[in-house]
Design a protein around this motif. Structure first.
Motif, PDB file in Angstrom:
ATOM      1  N   ALA A   1       4.403  -5.234  -8.163  1.00  0.00           N
ATOM      2  CA  ALA A   1       2.944  -5.373  -8.214  1.00  0.00           C
ATOM      3  C   ALA A   1       2.302  -4.216  -8.974  1.00  0.00           C
ATOM      4  CB  ALA A   1       2.386  -5.437  -6.802  1.00  0.00           C
ATOM      5  N   ARG A   2       3.084  -3.272  -9.399  1.00  0.00           N
ATOM      6  CA  ARG A   2       2.561  -2.075 -10.058  1.00  0.00           C
ATOM      7  C   ARG A   2       1.671  -2.383 -11.267  1.00  0.00           C
ATOM      8  NH1 ARG A   2       4.712   3.608 -10.422  1.00  0.00           N
ATOM      9  NH2 ARG A   2       3.885   4.409 -12.369  1.00  0.00           N
ATOM     10  N   PRO A   3       2.113  -3.198 -12.233  1.00  0.00           N
ATOM     11  CA  PRO A   3       1.241  -3.482 -13.385  1.00  0.00           C
ATOM     12  C   PRO A   3      -0.064  -4.159 -12.983  1.00  0.00           C
ATOM     13  CG  PRO A   3       3.489  -4.172 -13.853  1.00  0.00           C
ATOM     14  CD  PRO A   3       3.431  -3.812 -12.403  1.00  0.00           C
ATOM     15  N   TRP A   4       0.011  -5.062 -12.022  1.00  0.00           N
ATOM     16  CA  TRP A   4      -1.180  -5.750 -11.527  1.00  0.00           C
ATOM     17  C   TRP A   4      -2.156  -4.750 -10.912  1.00  0.00           C
ATOM     18  CZ3 TRP A   4      -2.299  -7.540  -6.205  1.00  0.00           C
ATOM     19  CH2 TRP A   4      -3.360  -8.431  -6.159  1.00  0.00           C
ATOM     20  N   LEU A   5      -1.651  -3.850 -10.088  1.00  0.00           N
ATOM     21  CA  LEU A   5      -2.497  -2.843  -9.450  1.00  0.00           C
ATOM     22  C   LEU A   5      -3.078  -1.872 -10.466  1.00  0.00           C
ATOM     23  CD1 LEU A   5      -0.306  -2.177  -6.312  1.00  0.00           C
ATOM     24  CD2 LEU A   5      -2.543  -3.304  -6.350  1.00  0.00           C
ATOM     25  N   PHE A   6      -2.289  -1.457 -11.440  1.00  0.00           N
ATOM     26  CA  PHE A   6      -2.821  -0.564 -12.470  1.00  0.00           C
ATOM     27  C   PHE A   6      -3.904  -1.261 -13.287  1.00  0.00           C
ATOM     28  CE2 PHE A   6       0.605   2.278 -11.510  1.00  0.00           C
ATOM     29  CZ  PHE A   6       0.133   3.518 -11.893  1.00  0.00           C
ATOM     30  N   GLY A   7      -3.752  -2.554 -13.507  1.00  0.00           N
ATOM     31  CA  GLY A   7      -4.793  -3.305 -14.193  1.00  0.00           C
ATOM     32  C   GLY A   7      -6.097  -3.325 -13.407  1.00  0.00           C
TER      33      GLY A   7
ATOM     34  N   PHE B   1       0.834  -1.203   0.000  1.00  0.00           N
ATOM     35  CA  PHE B   1       0.000   0.000   0.000  1.00  0.00           C
ATOM     36  C   PHE B   1       0.869   1.252   0.000  1.00  0.00           C
ATOM     37  CE2 PHE B   1      -2.281   3.435   2.082  1.00  0.00           C
ATOM     38  CZ  PHE B   1      -3.452   3.474   1.357  1.00  0.00           C
ATOM     39  N   ASP B   2       1.798   1.322   0.924  1.00  0.00           N
ATOM     40  CA  ASP B   2       2.672   2.503   1.014  1.00  0.00           C
ATOM     41  C   ASP B   2       3.519   2.688  -0.235  1.00  0.00           C
ATOM     42  OD1 ASP B   2       1.736   3.138   3.563  1.00  0.00           O
ATOM     43  OD2 ASP B   2       3.305   1.975   4.552  1.00  0.00           O
ATOM     44  N   ARG B   3       3.925   1.591  -0.830  1.00  0.00           N
ATOM     45  CA  ARG B   3       4.787   1.658  -2.009  1.00  0.00           C
ATOM     46  C   ARG B   3       4.037   2.145  -3.252  1.00  0.00           C
ATOM     47  NH1 ARG B   3       7.568  -3.636  -2.636  1.00  0.00           N
ATOM     48  NH2 ARG B   3       8.684  -2.793  -0.869  1.00  0.00           N
ATOM     49  N   TYR B   4       2.794   1.694  -3.449  1.00  0.00           N
ATOM     50  CA  TYR B   4       2.110   1.952  -4.710  1.00  0.00           C
ATOM     51  C   TYR B   4       0.908   2.893  -4.643  1.00  0.00           C
ATOM     52  CZ  TYR B   4       5.000  -1.895  -6.300  1.00  0.00           C
ATOM     53  OH  TYR B   4       6.065  -2.691  -6.605  1.00  0.00           O
ATOM     54  N   TYR B   5       0.436   3.212  -3.457  1.00  0.00           N
ATOM     55  CA  TYR B   5      -0.738   4.082  -3.360  1.00  0.00           C
ATOM     56  C   TYR B   5      -0.539   5.421  -4.082  1.00  0.00           C
ATOM     57  CZ  TYR B   5      -4.611   6.838  -1.621  1.00  0.00           C
ATOM     58  OH  TYR B   5      -5.713   7.635  -1.554  1.00  0.00           O
ATOM     59  N   PRO B   6       0.585   6.119  -3.891  1.00  0.00           N
ATOM     60  CA  PRO B   6       0.731   7.411  -4.581  1.00  0.00           C
ATOM     61  C   PRO B   6       0.605   7.296  -6.109  1.00  0.00           C
ATOM     62  CG  PRO B   6       2.389   7.212  -2.868  1.00  0.00           C
ATOM     63  CD  PRO B   6       1.730   5.859  -2.997  1.00  0.00           C
ATOM     64  N   ALA B   7       1.157   6.248  -6.685  1.00  0.00           N
ATOM     65  CA  ALA B   7       1.078   6.079  -8.143  1.00  0.00           C
ATOM     66  C   ALA B   7      -0.345   5.766  -8.585  1.00  0.00           C
ATOM     67  CB  ALA B   7       2.031   4.966  -8.592  1.00  0.00           C
ATOM     68  N   ILE B   8      -1.016   4.888  -7.859  1.00  0.00           N
ATOM     69  CA  ILE B   8      -2.394   4.526  -8.210  1.00  0.00           C
ATOM     70  C   ILE B   8      -3.312   5.729  -8.041  1.00  0.00           C
ATOM     71  CG2 ILE B   8      -4.359   3.051  -7.597  1.00  0.00           C
ATOM     72  CD1 ILE B   8      -2.045   1.581  -9.064  1.00  0.00           C
ATOM     73  N   HIS B   9      -3.158   6.429  -6.950  1.00  0.00           N
ATOM     74  CA  HIS B   9      -3.988   7.610  -6.688  1.00  0.00           C
ATOM     75  C   HIS B   9      -3.736   8.684  -7.737  1.00  0.00           C
ATOM     76  CE1 HIS B   9      -5.340  11.313  -4.690  1.00  0.00           C
ATOM     77  NE2 HIS B   9      -6.271  10.515  -4.190  1.00  0.00           N
ATOM     78  N   GLY B  10      -2.489   8.923  -8.079  1.00  0.00           N
ATOM     79  CA  GLY B  10      -2.155   9.915  -9.100  1.00  0.00           C
ATOM     80  C   GLY B  10      -2.748   9.568 -10.451  1.00  0.00           C
ATOM     81  N   TYR B  11      -2.685   8.301 -10.798  1.00  0.00           N
ATOM     82  CA  TYR B  11      -3.272   7.832 -12.060  1.00  0.00           C
ATOM     83  C   TYR B  11      -4.776   8.091 -12.070  1.00  0.00           C
ATOM     84  CZ  TYR B  11      -4.910   4.433 -15.533  1.00  0.00           C
ATOM     85  OH  TYR B  11      -5.531   3.820 -16.591  1.00  0.00           O
ATOM     86  N   ALA B  12      -5.442   7.714 -10.986  1.00  0.00           N
ATOM     87  CA  ALA B  12      -6.888   7.914 -10.894  1.00  0.00           C
ATOM     88  C   ALA B  12      -7.233   9.404 -10.926  1.00  0.00           C
ATOM     89  CB  ALA B  12      -7.428   7.271  -9.623  1.00  0.00           C
ATOM     90  N   MET B  13      -6.433  10.220 -10.281  1.00  0.00           N
ATOM     91  CA  MET B  13      -6.702  11.648 -10.255  1.00  0.00           C
ATOM     92  C   MET B  13      -6.558  12.270 -11.648  1.00  0.00           C
ATOM     93  SD  MET B  13      -5.358  14.551  -7.578  1.00  0.00           S
ATOM     94  CE  MET B  13      -3.675  14.073  -7.761  1.00  0.00           C
ATOM     95  N   ARG B  14      -5.558  11.847 -12.383  1.00  0.00           N
ATOM     96  CA  ARG B  14      -5.370  12.378 -13.736  1.00  0.00           C
ATOM     97  C   ARG B  14      -6.491  11.951 -14.671  1.00  0.00           C
ATOM     98  NH1 ARG B  14      -0.287  10.980 -12.207  1.00  0.00           N
ATOM     99  NH2 ARG B  14      -0.295   9.030 -13.376  1.00  0.00           N
ATOM    100  N   ARG B  15      -6.992  10.759 -14.485  1.00  0.00           N
ATOM    101  CA  ARG B  15      -8.043  10.251 -15.371  1.00  0.00           C
ATOM    102  C   ARG B  15      -9.445  10.671 -14.961  1.00  0.00           C
ATOM    103  NH1 ARG B  15      -6.821   6.064 -19.150  1.00  0.00           N
ATOM    104  NH2 ARG B  15      -9.043   5.683 -18.977  1.00  0.00           N
ATOM    105  N   LEU B  16      -9.695  10.769 -13.670  1.00  0.00           N
ATOM    106  CA  LEU B  16     -11.067  10.958 -13.192  1.00  0.00           C
ATOM    107  C   LEU B  16     -11.288  12.214 -12.363  1.00  0.00           C
ATOM    108  CD1 LEU B  16     -11.550   7.268 -12.045  1.00  0.00           C
ATOM    109  CD2 LEU B  16     -12.374   8.304 -14.172  1.00  0.00           C
TER     110      LEU B  16
END
Length: 59
Positions: free
Chosen positions: A49-55, A4-19
């Motif tokens: 786990a980054r590609p899996w989480l982005f998927g 969670f700590d490792r990938y949350y910023p990237a996932i959140h940033g992706y979602a913010m840019r898209r939505l």
């Protein structure tokens, strides 16, 4: 560092840019909820786990 700590910023940033800001928190939280519920399906031979989480976050 946990997943969670490792990938949350990237996932959140992706979602913010898209939505936008309003939905980013919900999408990021849902991504990690789904990932946790399906953790037994993750192939641990993959170094990231980054590609899996982005998927998950893209669905």
């Amino acid at each position: 560092m946990n997943i969670f700590d490792r990938y949350y910023p990237a996932i959140h940033g992706y979602a913010m840019r898209r939505l936008g800001c309003d939905l980013a928190d919900d999408v990021a939280a849902e991504t990690f909820l789904v990932a946790f519920d399906n953790r037994q399906r993750y192939d641990t031979t993959h170094p990231s786990a980054r590609p899996w989480l982005f998927g998950i976050g893209s669905t």
